[in-house]
Enzyme design. Structure first.
Site, mmCIF file in Angstrom:
data_model
loop_
_atom_site.group_PDB
_atom_site.id
_atom_site.type_symbol
_atom_site.label_atom_id
_atom_site.label_comp_id
_atom_site.label_asym_id
_atom_site.label_seq_id
_atom_site.Cartn_x
_atom_site.Cartn_y
_atom_site.Cartn_z
ATOM 1 N N LYS A 144 31.550 44.500 38.672
ATOM 2 C CA LYS A 144 31.361 44.862 37.269
ATOM 3 C C LYS A 144 32.493 44.234 36.499
ATOM 4 C CE LYS A 144 28.669 48.844 37.443
ATOM 5 N NZ LYS A 144 28.449 50.711 37.404
ATOM 6 N N ASP A 202 26.606 51.615 30.887
ATOM 7 C CA ASP A 202 27.003 52.866 31.735
ATOM 8 C C ASP A 202 27.684 54.046 30.438
ATOM 9 O OD1 ASP A 202 26.733 52.059 34.229
ATOM 10 O OD2 ASP A 202 28.334 51.174 34.662
HETATM 11 P P1 NAP Z 1 34.324 49.539 41.524
HETATM 12 O O1 NAP Z 1 34.516 48.772 40.125
HETATM 13 O O2 NAP Z 1 34.446 48.737 42.632
HETATM 14 O O3 NAP Z 1 35.601 50.695 41.408
HETATM 15 C C1 NAP Z 1 35.528 51.482 42.603
HETATM 16 C C2 NAP Z 1 36.892 52.355 42.549
HETATM 17 O O4 NAP Z 1 36.904 53.132 43.528
HETATM 18 C C3 NAP Z 1 38.077 51.657 42.352
HETATM 19 O O5 NAP Z 1 39.141 52.236 41.543
HETATM 20 C C4 NAP Z 1 38.681 51.664 43.856
HETATM 21 O O6 NAP Z 1 40.099 51.566 44.176
HETATM 22 C C5 NAP Z 1 38.187 52.928 44.227
HETATM 23 N N1 NAP Z 1 37.910 53.118 45.724
HETATM 24 C C6 NAP Z 1 36.959 52.365 46.338
HETATM 25 N N2 NAP Z 1 36.988 52.787 47.733
HETATM 26 C C7 NAP Z 1 37.799 53.701 47.907
HETATM 27 C C8 NAP Z 1 38.501 54.527 48.911
HETATM 28 N N3 NAP Z 1 38.044 54.375 50.256
HETATM 29 N N4 NAP Z 1 39.250 55.362 48.692
HETATM 30 C C9 NAP Z 1 40.062 55.343 47.734
HETATM 31 N N5 NAP Z 1 39.501 54.672 46.347
HETATM 32 C C10 NAP Z 1 38.571 53.867 46.499
HETATM 33 O O7 NAP Z 1 32.945 50.652 41.547
HETATM 34 P P2 NAP Z 1 32.088 51.262 40.397
HETATM 35 O O8 NAP Z 1 31.132 50.233 40.116
HETATM 36 O O9 NAP Z 1 33.075 51.843 39.621
HETATM 37 O O10 NAP Z 1 31.562 52.279 41.179
HETATM 38 C C11 NAP Z 1 32.206 53.457 41.785
HETATM 39 C C12 NAP Z 1 31.033 54.516 42.241
HETATM 40 O O11 NAP Z 1 30.453 55.088 41.023
HETATM 41 C C13 NAP Z 1 29.830 53.819 43.230
HETATM 42 O O12 NAP Z 1 29.563 54.734 44.152
HETATM 43 C C14 NAP Z 1 28.856 53.595 42.330
HETATM 44 O O13 NAP Z 1 27.520 53.755 43.005
HETATM 45 C C15 NAP Z 1 28.768 54.771 41.353
HETATM 46 N N6 NAP Z 1 28.569 54.515 40.050
HETATM 47 C C16 NAP Z 1 27.227 55.394 39.682
HETATM 48 C C17 NAP Z 1 26.632 55.162 38.362
HETATM 49 C C18 NAP Z 1 25.494 55.921 38.148
HETATM 50 O O14 NAP Z 1 24.985 55.621 37.341
HETATM 51 N N7 NAP Z 1 25.397 57.183 38.583
HETATM 52 C C19 NAP Z 1 27.350 54.259 37.586
HETATM 53 C C20 NAP Z 1 28.311 53.488 37.936
HETATM 54 C C21 NAP Z 1 28.868 53.684 39.178
HETATM 55 P P3 NAP Z 1 40.892 50.356 44.063
HETATM 56 O O15 NAP Z 1 41.179 50.040 42.705
HETATM 57 O O16 NAP Z 1 42.069 50.855 44.902
HETATM 58 O O17 NAP Z 1 40.194 49.358 44.972
#
Ligand code: NAP
Length: 286
Positions: free
Chosen positions: A66, A102
């Protein structure tokens, strides 16, 4: 001509967006198709360039692209620019426009759950695209106190700088784990607990859910995550990720097709695709 829309992410196999969007295309009689496109980071530039083709209406962008995709499109909306994250790309005659639905998804979800962020201590776990949308939506809805907890501290600091630029009066801090003890709203915006790692929770070791807290998990597969299960046992109000998913998807649908999204059909299709993973809170979507 068949129009195609893609989901760019890595991994993407967990997504129910094809079921949800294809049900909406069918309901409106559109000859359109939504497809998963597993896109490793090294391939992102090449894949985004291909979205300019005439048979492609655009894309959704998910974990982990993103923020990276922000610099690969020709133009970004004001919302996407402020947040620094794009989750929707529209192909406007070969010109790629990046937007972010979002934020709308979070605003709809929090309004339906009757969340009042104004006097709340909010803790957001994660600092990626989803966390950015949550922080902006709640700030826009009047939040005064937000704490960002993230594995990589520099990324939390970046998000805080961005929030401060747009909401200078908001009190925002990074990695203040103790804010959990008196939090009113705790949001999981990390993928921790997402299938197949269903036993994992993002709550820091030794921390409990405070009395009366609202727990909101962006993860929607499974609907009932370990985080929400623990929160429910502690007496918290819980909100799963399905409502946000459907609302952001409906807003993207409207951007691509210029038609109103059949939101109830999208909700039912997403829920059907998740079947067996848990029980949705239908109220999230009404
Ligand atoms: P992203 O941009 O890749 O960000 C992921 C975040 O989670 C980062 O801050 C990362 O930390 C942290 N993270 C990842 N793996 C981790 C771990 N093992 N331990 C601790 N921290 C961890 O992803 P995103 O797009 O924000 O998505 C995050 C989640 O939200 C996903 O599961 C996605 O499916 C969900 N989501 C759902 C919706 C919905 O409509 N329901 C919308 C958006 C996102 P670092 O900075 O340290 O890498």
């Amino acid at each position: 001509m068949l129009k195609r829309v893609f989901l760019l992410g890595y991994p993407v196999a967990h997504s129910v967006s094809p079921a949800m969007q294809n049900a909406a295309f069918r309901a409106l009689g559109l000859p359109w198709q939504y497809e998963l496109l597993a896109t490793p980071p090294a391939k992102l530039r090449e894949v985004v360039a291909r979205l300019r083709r005439a048979d492609c209406a655009g894309a959704n962008v998910t974990i982990p692209h993103k923020q990276a995709v922000f610099n690969l499109v020709d133009q970004v909306s004001e919302t996407a620019r402020k947040i620094g994250a794009v989750n929707t790309i529209i192909n406007d005659h070969g010109r790629l426009i990046g937007d972010n639905t979002d934020v709308f998804g979070v605003l709809q979800t929090s309004a339906q759950a009757q969340i009042d962020p104004q006097a709340a201590q909010i803790v957001i776990m994660g600092a990626g695209g989803g966390a950015r949308a949550v922080a902006f939506a709640l700030a826009q809805a009047g939040a005064a106190n937000i704490c960002i907890l993230n594995r990589t501290p520099s990324r939390a600091a970046e998000l805080i700088d961005t929030i401060r630029t747009h909401f200078p009066h908001l009190s925002v801090a990074a990695n203040c784990v103790d804010a959990i003890d008196h939090a009113d709203i705790i949001v999981n915006a990390t993928p921790i607990g997402m299938s197949p790692h269903v036993g994992e929770s993002p709550m820091p070791r030794g921390k409990n859910f405070p009395r009366g807290v609202i727990a909101f998990d962006l993860v929607y597969r499974p609907l009932q995550t370990q985080f929400l299960r623990d929160a429910g046992i502690a007496g918290a109000q819980t909100i799963d990720g399905l409502g946000m998913l459907v609302h952001q998807g409906a807003a993207s649908f409207q951007m691509w097709t210029k038609q109103n999204a059949p939101i109830e059909i999208m909700f039912a299709a997403a829920l059907h695709a998740l079947n067996g993973d848990g029980h949705a809170t239908l109220s999230n979507c009404r």
